[in-house]
Design a protein around this motif. Structure first.
Motif, mmCIF file in Angstrom:
data_model
loop_
_atom_site.group_PDB
_atom_site.id
_atom_site.type_symbol
_atom_site.label_atom_id
_atom_site.label_comp_id
_atom_site.label_asym_id
_atom_site.label_seq_id
_atom_site.Cartn_x
_atom_site.Cartn_y
_atom_site.Cartn_z
ATOM 1 N N ASP A 153 0.835 -1.212 0.000
ATOM 2 C CA ASP A 153 0.000 0.000 0.000
ATOM 3 C C ASP A 153 0.863 1.252 0.000
ATOM 4 N N HIS A 154 1.900 1.195 0.806
ATOM 5 C CA HIS A 154 2.796 2.343 0.910
ATOM 6 C C HIS A 154 3.480 2.616 -0.429
ATOM 7 N N THR A 155 3.891 1.544 -1.093
ATOM 8 C CA THR A 155 4.539 1.670 -2.399
ATOM 9 C C THR A 155 3.563 2.249 -3.414
ATOM 10 N N ASP A 156 2.326 1.786 -3.353
ATOM 11 C CA ASP A 156 1.268 2.286 -4.226
ATOM 12 C C ASP A 156 1.140 3.814 -4.073
ATOM 13 N N GLN A 157 1.066 4.258 -2.821
ATOM 14 C CA GLN A 157 0.926 5.704 -2.564
ATOM 15 C C GLN A 157 2.165 6.465 -3.004
ATOM 16 N N TYR A 158 3.312 5.884 -2.741
ATOM 17 C CA TYR A 158 4.570 6.537 -3.115
ATOM 18 C C TYR A 158 4.650 6.732 -4.628
ATOM 19 N N VAL A 159 4.353 5.657 -5.382
ATOM 20 C CA VAL A 159 4.438 5.748 -6.841
ATOM 21 C C VAL A 159 3.409 6.747 -7.370
ATOM 22 N N ARG A 160 2.196 6.708 -6.809
ATOM 23 C CA ARG A 160 1.169 7.668 -7.226
ATOM 24 C C ARG A 160 1.627 9.107 -7.027
ATOM 25 N N SER A 161 2.203 9.384 -5.867
ATOM 26 C CA SER A 161 2.596 10.767 -5.612
ATOM 27 C C SER A 161 3.785 11.171 -6.493
ATOM 28 N N GLU A 162 4.685 10.235 -6.738
ATOM 29 C CA GLU A 162 5.831 10.553 -7.605
ATOM 30 C C GLU A 162 5.399 10.779 -9.055
ATOM 31 N N LEU A 163 4.352 10.078 -9.477
ATOM 32 C CA LEU A 163 3.934 10.164 -10.882
ATOM 33 C C LEU A 163 2.849 11.206 -11.127
ATOM 34 N N LYS A 164 2.331 11.773 -10.039
ATOM 35 C CA LYS A 164 1.163 12.636 -10.147
ATOM 36 C C LYS A 164 1.316 13.704 -11.229
ATOM 37 N N GLU A 165 2.421 14.419 -11.168
ATOM 38 C CA GLU A 165 2.639 15.516 -12.108
ATOM 39 C C GLU A 165 2.576 15.044 -13.567
ATOM 40 N N ILE A 166 3.300 13.978 -13.836
ATOM 41 C CA ILE A 166 3.389 13.523 -15.235
ATOM 42 C C ILE A 166 2.082 12.890 -15.731
ATOM 43 N N VAL A 167 1.393 12.150 -14.879
ATOM 44 C CA VAL A 167 0.133 11.545 -15.354
ATOM 45 C C VAL A 167 -0.952 12.615 -15.527
ATOM 46 N N ASP A 168 -0.924 13.637 -14.676
ATOM 47 C CA ASP A 168 -1.870 14.746 -14.836
ATOM 48 C C ASP A 168 -1.606 15.464 -16.151
ATOM 49 N N LEU A 169 -0.331 15.716 -16.380
ATOM 50 C CA LEU A 169 0.075 16.436 -17.579
ATOM 51 C C LEU A 169 -0.305 15.675 -18.847
ATOM 52 N N LYS A 170 -0.057 14.370 -18.837
ATOM 53 C CA LYS A 170 -0.295 13.567 -20.043
ATOM 54 C C LYS A 170 -1.676 12.931 -20.058
ATOM 55 N N LYS A 171 -2.480 13.259 -19.055
ATOM 56 C CA LYS A 171 -3.853 12.726 -18.924
ATOM 57 C C LYS A 171 -3.872 11.202 -18.991
ATOM 58 N N ILE A 172 -3.001 10.594 -18.197
ATOM 59 C CA ILE A 172 -2.938 9.134 -18.135
ATOM 60 C C ILE A 172 -3.727 8.681 -16.914
ATOM 61 N N LYS A 173 -4.548 7.663 -17.102
ATOM 62 C CA LYS A 173 -5.323 7.121 -15.989
ATOM 63 C C LYS A 173 -4.391 6.272 -15.123
ATOM 64 N N ILE A 174 -4.555 6.343 -13.818
ATOM 65 C CA ILE A 174 -3.742 5.495 -12.949
ATOM 66 C C ILE A 174 -4.674 4.710 -12.023
ATOM 67 N N SER A 175 -4.502 3.393 -12.002
ATOM 68 C CA SER A 175 -5.376 2.567 -11.164
ATOM 69 C C SER A 175 -4.537 1.555 -10.394
ATOM 70 N N SER A 176 -5.157 0.909 -9.400
ATOM 71 C CA SER A 176 -4.448 -0.092 -8.596
ATOM 72 C C SER A 176 -5.207 -1.398 -8.607
ATOM 73 N N LEU A 177 -4.484 -2.474 -8.715
ATOM 74 C CA LEU A 177 -5.078 -3.803 -8.567
ATOM 75 C C LEU A 177 -5.393 -3.946 -7.095
ATOM 76 N N GLY A 178 -6.255 -4.814 -6.746
ATOM 77 C CA GLY A 178 -6.342 -5.021 -5.320
ATOM 78 C C GLY A 178 -7.689 -5.433 -4.823
#
Ligand SMILES: [Zn+2]
Length: 203
Positions: A153-178
């Motif tokens: 879970d922690h890794t999931d949150q970490y990756v989301r926060s690190e990628l936030k800027e770029i996925v927002d910019l490129k309008k990429i959807k981000i989802s989690s298995l689980g």
């Protein structure tokens, strides 16, 4: 340290192996004949010689046949390049690949991010991941697929926060298995139905 201790230390580094099991391995080897031992050491050396790391997804694969440093998944022309699944390790990729529930690209992060850790960047390939996303024009969705544990879970949150800027910019959807996986589930031990449900219920 004698050779029993030295070998025990080596086996203790194997995933999921403790001191007692490591010692049992050493004693097991002691009972085996010389041919067994030389075959084992030869295979270990061969593995290291034949294996290479894919420069796209970072998985290890046998390059002796292909003579390239891009693996058969990444070089497959029928792969769905709009999806990128981010996973912890090679054995997770193998499970998802075997289940045939997913046909997109992969990226191996190289580990999970421990909850109490300041020097995260040295452990996981977050910069490589950002570069990969930056240079991928067809990408539409990123699926985070880590084990269902506090560290996952922690890794999931970490990756989301690190990628936030770029996925927002490129309008990429981000989802989690689980949602389809129960707590404590390791991706590598999940069966096909579980993986299929987890993928269908990603959010
Ligand atoms: Zn690859």
């Amino acid at each position: 340290m004698d050779s029993i201790d030295k070998l025990t230390e080596i086996f203790k580094e194997f995933p999921g192996i403790g001191e007692r099991q490591a010692r049992r391995f050493v004693y097991f080897l002691m009972f085996k004949n010389g041919e067994y031992a030389s075959n084992l050491s030869r295979l270990v050396l061969e593995l290291k010689k034949e294996v290479t790391q894919c420069k796209e997804c970072f998985r290890f694969f046998l390059a002796s046949k292909t003579k390239t440093n891009i693996c058969d998944i990444c070089s497959n022309p029928s792969i769905d390049t709009t999806m990128l699944m981010i996973i912890e390790k090679d054995s997770d990729l193998e499970s998802v690949q075997k289940s045939r529930v997913y046909s997109g690209k992969y990226f191996i992060l190289g580990g999970l991010v421990p909850i109490v850790e300041k020097t995260t960047k040295s452990r996981v390939r977050i910069e490589e991941l950002k570069n990969k996303i930056k240079n991928n024009a067809s990408l539409q969705e990123i699926i985070l697929a880590f084990s269902i544990s506090p560290q996952g879970d922690h890794t999931d949150q970490y990756v989301r926060s690190e990628l936030k800027e770029i996925v927002d910019l490129k309008k990429i959807k981000i989802s989690s298995l689980g949602k389809g996986l129960s707590t404590g589930t390791e991706l590598e031990y999940s069966d096909n139905d579980t993986l299929r449900n987890a993928l269908k219920n990603r959010q």
